[in-house]
Design a protein around this motif. Structure first.
Motif, short mmCIF file in Angstrom:
data_model
loop_
_atom_site.label_atom_id
_atom_site.label_comp_id
_atom_site.label_asym_id
_atom_site.label_seq_id
_atom_site.Cartn_x
_atom_site.Cartn_y
_atom_site.Cartn_z
N GLN A 440 -0.12 1.08 8.89
CA GLN A 440 -0.01 -0.25 9.51
C GLN A 440 -0.46 -1.34 8.54
O GLN A 440 0.14 -2.41 8.46
CB GLN A 440 -0.85 -0.28 10.78
CG GLN A 440 -0.28 0.55 11.93
CD GLN A 440 -1.17 0.53 13.14
OE1 GLN A 440 -2.28 0.00 13.10
NE2 GLN A 440 -0.68 1.10 14.24
N GLN A 442 -0.40 -1.18 5.22
CA GLN A 442 0.62 -1.32 4.17
C GLN A 442 1.82 -2.09 4.70
O GLN A 442 2.39 -2.94 3.98
CB GLN A 442 1.04 0.06 3.68
CG GLN A 442 -0.05 0.79 2.89
CD GLN A 442 0.37 2.21 2.53
OE1 GLN A 442 1.40 2.71 2.98
NE2 GLN A 442 -0.45 2.86 1.70
N ALA A 443 2.21 -1.81 5.94
CA ALA A 443 3.34 -2.53 6.52
C ALA A 443 3.03 -4.01 6.68
O ALA A 443 3.88 -4.89 6.41
CB ALA A 443 3.71 -1.91 7.88
N ALA A 444 1.79 -4.32 7.11
CA ALA A 444 1.40 -5.72 7.27
C ALA A 444 1.37 -6.44 5.93
O ALA A 444 1.82 -7.59 5.80
CB ALA A 444 0.03 -5.80 7.95
N GLN A 445 0.86 -5.75 4.90
CA GLN A 445 0.82 -6.35 3.56
C GLN A 445 2.23 -6.59 3.03
O GLN A 445 2.52 -7.64 2.43
CB GLN A 445 0.03 -5.46 2.62
CG GLN A 445 -1.46 -5.41 2.92
CD GLN A 445 -2.19 -4.40 2.07
OE1 GLN A 445 -1.57 -3.50 1.48
NE2 GLN A 445 -3.52 -4.53 2.00
N ALA A 446 3.12 -5.62 3.25
CA ALA A 446 4.50 -5.79 2.80
C ALA A 446 5.18 -6.95 3.51
O ALA A 446 5.92 -7.74 2.91
CB ALA A 446 5.27 -4.48 3.03
N PHE A 447 4.91 -7.05 4.85
CA PHE A 447 5.50 -8.17 5.60
C PHE A 447 4.97 -9.50 5.09
O PHE A 447 5.71 -10.47 4.93
CB PHE A 447 5.18 -8.00 7.09
CG PHE A 447 5.68 -9.13 7.93
CD1 PHE A 447 7.01 -9.22 8.31
CD2 PHE A 447 4.81 -10.16 8.33
CE1 PHE A 447 7.48 -10.28 9.07
CE2 PHE A 447 5.28 -11.22 9.09
CZ PHE A 447 6.62 -11.28 9.47
N GLY A 448 3.64 -9.54 4.83
CA GLY A 448 3.05 -10.78 4.32
C GLY A 448 3.62 -11.19 2.99
O GLY A 448 3.90 -12.37 2.74
N ALA A 450 6.56 -10.40 1.78
CA ALA A 450 7.95 -10.85 1.97
C ALA A 450 7.98 -12.25 2.56
O ALA A 450 8.80 -13.09 2.20
CB ALA A 450 8.68 -9.86 2.87
N PHE A 451 7.07 -12.51 3.49
CA PHE A 451 7.01 -13.82 4.11
C PHE A 451 6.67 -14.90 3.09
O PHE A 451 7.25 -15.98 3.08
CB PHE A 451 5.99 -13.79 5.26
CG PHE A 451 5.97 -15.07 6.06
CD1 PHE A 451 6.96 -15.33 7.00
CD2 PHE A 451 4.96 -16.01 5.86
CE1 PHE A 451 6.93 -16.50 7.74
CE2 PHE A 451 4.94 -17.17 6.60
CZ PHE A 451 5.93 -17.42 7.56
#
Length: 457
Positions: A440, A442-448, A450-451
């Motif tokens: 979770q 890693q997914a949040a960091q990747a989303f951040g 990309a954002f």
């Protein structure tokens, strides 16, 4: 009588039952329910034929009594704590991965099995050893029957200069004593007065610093009596019935399964040397019977129906299943085997019985392991938190289980509970939680990331 004499006499009284149950488990079974004339005529042919259901019942139960790990109850069932890892070390050093199944087999077959906990002579570390029922007896406190005040182990020496003598070791909360008979005797001594102290490289008396009798009994279905009951006690007469039905079938196969033919209206030749009638025909697959007499008639008697004997044996299996609660499809392995909900319903009584045994045996294993951990340096309060992890007593389809798990997850059942029902250990569940949290993150960091890239554009 002194406690040692009481224990020795108790042990003598149980020897015959232990022997009978062990023989039946190993297929050494008697031919009963047969008349004297049947024995005289056929015992030589069918005496050794047995259809061993006793072993099938015990083995089915032992398979659901596997300990797969240890957990620390003081840390919410953590199987990766220092205490749990220390218990696994004792487990491995005592070679109990398989030996604990031998203990359960002995307890189910004979009604009793025992564990002795003591430091290993070479390493000084705690060791748990499995003991057979016919060598151990315990004396309990009259006011507190749960408390063992003395245990006795007795065995007969078969080799060396002392062959024929009986060795006896007595275990008490404060001292361990070793004894031997003054001479060779055939029977287990029934009186402590026949024993003399025994010492070799070790003394005859050793202080027990742990304050408890280091002998723990696995007593099957003991109830309030605190005495084990063999799973075979009620199965022995049913097993005798199975064997008799097999013997009847074999005799029938010998005498009525082969078609018997008859001929009338034929002159029977007489042997000129003996003067006795001769057989007019010789049977054989390559022979044709020809009769010249016009009035001769031939026919055959109906052969015996073996299906009725098979039906009787299946009925015995059904009775054994009802008594033992082992599902009948495990005994017969014929026809359709239930699945899904039908399987769950058919095995429910057996699963309930196995869960009861896991609870009973688990308490004994916990007490034995707690003493082993104390010997290895853990405090009494910490050691008492240890508990075994059992294999799931249920038979289940993995596909059916995970379909049900998906429905439970949609209904709001926590993921950790589903993992517990799946049979994962507390340590494994902790790893799953950590991995899920990391994913979770890693997914949040990747989303951040990309954002942020989107904003910069």
């Amino acid at each position: 009588m002194d406690d040692v004499t009481i224990a020795l006499r108790q042990l003598r009284d149980t020897q015959q039952n232990y022997r009978v149950y062990r023989d039946y488990y190993n297929g050494r079974q008697r031919l009963t329910f047969a008349s004297d004339s049947f024995r005289q005529a056929f015992a030589g042919q069918v005496r050794e034929v047995v259809y061993n259901r006793c072993a099938a019942v015990v083995d089915a139960m032992v398979d659901r009594l596997r300990i797969v790990g240890w957990q620390d109850a003081g840390m919410d069932g953590d199987s990766d704590s220092d205490l749990a890892r220390a218990a696994l070390d004792v487990w491995a050093a005592s070679r109990l991965d398989l030996r604990h199944l031998d203990a359960h087999n002995e307890a189910l077959t004979c009604g009793d099995a025992y564990l002795i906990v003591w430091p290993n002579i070479q390493t000084g570390q705690a060791q748990i050893s499995v003991q057979q029922a016919h060598q151990i007896s315990v004396v309990r406190d009259d006011e507190a029957p749960d408390r063992v005040v003395l245990a006795v182990k007795a065995w007969r020496l078969t080799r060396g200069p002392l062959a024929g003598r009986w060795r006896v070791t007595t275990y008490q909360a404060d001292v361990i004593r070793r004894w031997i008979t003054s001479g060779a005797v055939d029977e287990l001594p029934g009186n402590a007065g026949t024993l003399v102290p025994y010492e070799d490289e070790a003394p005859a008396e050793t202080v027990n610093p742990w304050g408890v009798v280091p002998v723990f009994g696995l007593h099957n279905a003991s109830g309030m009596a605190l005495a084990g009951v063999s799973e075979l006690r009620d199965l022995v007469p049913l097993q005798d019935g199975v064997n008799k039905s097999i013997a009847d079938m074999l005799v029938a196969m010998e005498y009525i399964a082969y078609p018997q033919r008859w001929v009338t209206g034929v002159e029977v030749p007489i042997d000129p040397e003996t003067g006795r009638p001769m057989k007019p025909f010789k049977p054989g697959v390559d022979r044709v019977w020809i009769v010249g007499d016009e009035g001769a008639q031939m026919g055959e008697f109906a052969q015996g129906d073996m299906a009725q004997f098979i039906g009787v044996q299946q009925e015995w299996d059904a009775k054994i299943s009802r008594v033992s609660r082992v599902p009948v499809h495990w005994l017969g392995m014929t026809g359709s085997i239930p699945s899904g909900e039908a399987l769950k319903v058919s095995e429910a009584p057996f699963v309930s019985k196995m869960q009861d045994r896991q609870a009973d045996f688990g308490a004994v294993w916990s007490d034995a392991m707690a003493l082993a951990l104390r010997i290895n340096g853990y405090g009494e309060g910490d050691a008492e938190q240890i508990a075994p992890v059992w294999i799931n007593a249920e038979t289940r389809s993995e596909a059916d289980f995970w379909r049900t798990a998906e429905l439970k997850a949609r209904a709001g059942v926590p993921q950790q509970q589903i993992w517990r029902e799946a049979g994962y250990s507390p340590g494994q569940i902790d790893e799953f939680v950590e991995q899920a949290a990391e994913q979770q993150l890693q997914a949040a960091q990747a989303f951040g990331a990309a954002f942020d890239r989107g904003l910069s554009v």
